[in-house]
Design a protein around this motif. Structure first.
Motif, PDB file in Angstrom:
ATOM      1  N   GLY A 195       7.165   3.642  -6.361  1.00 10.83           N
ATOM      2  CA  GLY A 195       7.314   3.542  -4.910  1.00 10.83           C
ATOM      3  C   GLY A 195       5.971   3.258  -4.272  1.00 10.83           C
ATOM      4  N   GLY A 201       3.527   3.910  -0.578  1.00  5.91           N
ATOM      5  CA  GLY A 201       3.345   4.556   0.718  1.00  5.91           C
ATOM      6  C   GLY A 201       2.335   3.750   1.514  1.00  5.91           C
ATOM      7  N   HIS A 202       1.900   4.318   2.637  1.00  5.16           N
ATOM      8  CA  HIS A 202       0.950   3.603   3.481  1.00  5.16           C
ATOM      9  C   HIS A 202      -0.382   3.326   2.791  1.00  5.16           C
ATOM     10  CE1 HIS A 202       3.478   4.594   6.985  1.00  5.16           C
ATOM     11  NE2 HIS A 202       2.947   3.482   7.422  1.00  5.16           N
ATOM     12  N   VAL A 260       2.801   4.700  -5.993  1.00  5.71           N
ATOM     13  CA  VAL A 260       3.125   5.818  -6.872  1.00  5.71           C
ATOM     14  C   VAL A 260       3.628   5.180  -8.170  1.00  5.71           C
ATOM     15  CG1 VAL A 260       4.557   7.875  -7.207  1.00  5.71           C
ATOM     16  CG2 VAL A 260       3.731   7.293  -4.925  1.00  5.71           C
ATOM     17  N   ALA A 289       4.205  11.505 -12.489  1.00  3.02           N
ATOM     18  CA  ALA A 289       4.039  10.437 -11.500  1.00  3.02           C
ATOM     19  C   ALA A 289       2.598  10.515 -11.006  1.00  3.02           C
ATOM     20  CB  ALA A 289       5.003  10.633 -10.340  1.00  3.02           C
ATOM     21  N   LYS A 320       0.091   9.401  -7.878  1.00  3.29           N
ATOM     22  CA  LYS A 320       0.024   8.849  -6.523  1.00  3.29           C
ATOM     23  C   LYS A 320      -1.401   8.364  -6.298  1.00  3.29           C
ATOM     24  CE  LYS A 320       1.133  10.354  -1.813  1.00  3.29           C
ATOM     25  NZ  LYS A 320       1.867  11.287  -0.982  1.00  3.29           N
ATOM     26  N   GLU A 366       4.634  16.067 -10.524  1.00  4.54           N
ATOM     27  CA  GLU A 366       5.907  16.097 -11.238  1.00  4.54           C
ATOM     28  C   GLU A 366       6.664  14.775 -11.047  1.00  4.54           C
ATOM     29  OE1 GLU A 366       9.328  19.510 -10.874  1.00  4.54           O
ATOM     30  OE2 GLU A 366       7.626  19.534  -9.526  1.00  4.54           O
ATOM     31  N   MET A 419       9.896  12.569 -10.560  1.00  5.97           N
ATOM     32  CA  MET A 419      11.282  12.744 -10.090  1.00  5.97           C
ATOM     33  C   MET A 419      12.143  11.664 -10.731  1.00  5.97           C
ATOM     34  SD  MET A 419      10.674  15.162  -8.243  1.00  5.97           S
ATOM     35  CE  MET A 419       9.076  15.803  -7.872  1.00  5.97           C
ATOM     36  N   ASP A 442       5.779  14.497  -0.529  1.00  8.69           N
ATOM     37  CA  ASP A 442       4.945  13.912   0.525  1.00  8.69           C
ATOM     38  C   ASP A 442       4.503  14.927   1.597  1.00  8.69           C
ATOM     39  OD1 ASP A 442       3.515  12.285   2.127  1.00  8.69           O
ATOM     40  OD2 ASP A 442       5.149  10.927   2.669  1.00  8.69           O
TER      41      ASP A 442
END
Ligand code: ATP
Length: 361
Positions: A20, A22-23, A27, A40, A42, A94, A96, A161
């Motif tokens: 995924g 984000g701004h 991730v 994961a 980030k 973790e 998902m 988040d």
């Protein structure tokens, strides 16, 4: 203060596919080289200097890390490690495997209220735990509610988040205008002192959408949405709520309350008869009522489309920025200008909120 490891994350983890965005970065799935365990990662871009406006402030990442370290609960995403390398901070968290809760539900043919409540209960348990630690998430929305695995019944809700989260200190007055228009409480829009009740408003909105597939305050523009929230303009339209129990509506009505101190707390929600029925009749009512699956699937498809659109726009902006910087061999000063252009479009929501604030005050 949180300790960030200075080693290269790739020495310890094999970097895998993108999960995924984000701004401030991506991730990705990673595999720990020593144990073979999957996590994961980030990746967060950090601002290079005081003059730069691209990326996140290091202080904000430190705050997110400190909050995650303070939270250890099976319904809150766990943080394993933090690395810092040049202009990037990497959080190892973790993994998902179950993806977003709303996507998982949208795959189903139908869902009774009792089944939906099993998920809501876990979200509320996570929220109640956070609030017991005086931490408020301030960005509860479908994108931030994930599942640990995709097989029932072995899946747990995980709240992710904590970029907007805040820990309240006794006696402190905290105000913020951040958040996602559809889900923010009126006191956020009006720039009033905030409390953990802000999350409970978002829980009301999430429950409303889960049951009906409609977003209670959604307008044609963000400004209209914010106006609807402040004006408390929502209704249980009979044709969309025909399969909904009266207890469910009562639950939502006790969350979508303008005065924050009159809203149900997470603990009170867990004791509401819709969540914790006291009689056999109440149990039967929940089993007979179901979520409006046709609307819900439509809502989710639109939500995903919007997310992809936003992601593509962000990528295009970044490409344009890089191209511009390359061809015109910009000096540092000009580069900073590029960065502020990028920032401008990223903070559209906050500027809208600011405008909303000035028109409401
Ligand atoms: P935002 O810009 O919305 O604040 P962010 O930069 O803080 O985003 P996250 O919301 O934490 O990033 O993650 C972005 C996306 O990556 C999520 O919507 C989700 O799809 C995916 N994601 C995040 N964390 C995980 C995880 N632990 N496991 C699997 N996927 C994840």
């Amino acid at each position: 203060m949180a300790v960030f490891k200075l080693e290269n994350v790739e020495d310890l983890y094999e970097i895998g596919e993108v999960l995924g965005s984000g701004h401030f970065g991506q991730v990705r799935e990673v595999r720990e080289r020593a144990s073979g365990v999957r996590w994961a990662a980030k990746f967060l871009k950090i601002r290079r200097g005081a003059g730069s406006r691209l990326g996140m402030e290091r202080k904000s990442v430190e705050r997110e890390v400190e909050l995650l370290q303070a939270l250890q609960h099976h319904n809150v995403m766990a943080l394993k490690d933090v690395f810092e390398c040049r202009a990037e901070i990497v959080l190892i968290v973790e993994l998902m495997r179950g993806g977003e809760l709303f996507d998982f539900i949208a795959e189903k043919e139908n869902l009774t209220e009792s089944e939906a409540i099993e998920f809501l209960k876990q979200i509320l348990q996570g929220v109640s735990y956070m609030h017991s630690k005086h931490i408020c998430h301030f960005d509860l929305k479908p994108e931030n509610i994930m599942l640990s695995s995709n097989t029932l019944p072995n899946t747990d809700i995980k709240i992710i988040d904590f970029g907007m989260a805040h820990r309240f200190i006794q006696g402190e007055e905290y105000r913020s205008m951040g958040g996602t228009p559809q889900y923010i409480a009126p006191e956020v829009i009006n720039y009033e002192p905030l409390s953990t009740a802000g999350d409970m408003w978002s829980m009301g909105v999430i429950t409303f959408i889960l049951l009906s597939g409609l977003s209670p305050f959604q307008g044609n523009t963000d400004e209209e949405t914010l106006r609807n929230i402040v004006g408390m303009l929502y209704e249980f339209d009979d044709c969309h709520f025909s399969q909904t129990s009266a207890m469910a509506k009562d639950f939502i009505q006790k969350l979508l309350v303008k005065a924050p101190n009159e809203r149900m707390s997470a603990e009170e929600c867990l004791n509401h008869p819709w969540i914790k029925p006291l009689t056999r009749t109440q149990v039967a009512k929940r089993n007979r009522s179901s979520i409006n699956m046709r609307n819900f699937k439509r809502f989710n498809a639109k939500r995903k489309w919007k997310m992809s659109y936003n992601m593509v726009s962000a990528c295009n902006r970044l490409c344009r920025l890089q191209l511009h910087c390359k061809t015109s061999a910009l000096q540092d000063e000009e580069l900073r200008q590029c960065e502020s252009d990028q920032e401008e479009s990223e903070t559209k929501t906050s500027s809208l909120l600011r405008r909303r604030l000035s028109s409401s005050s």
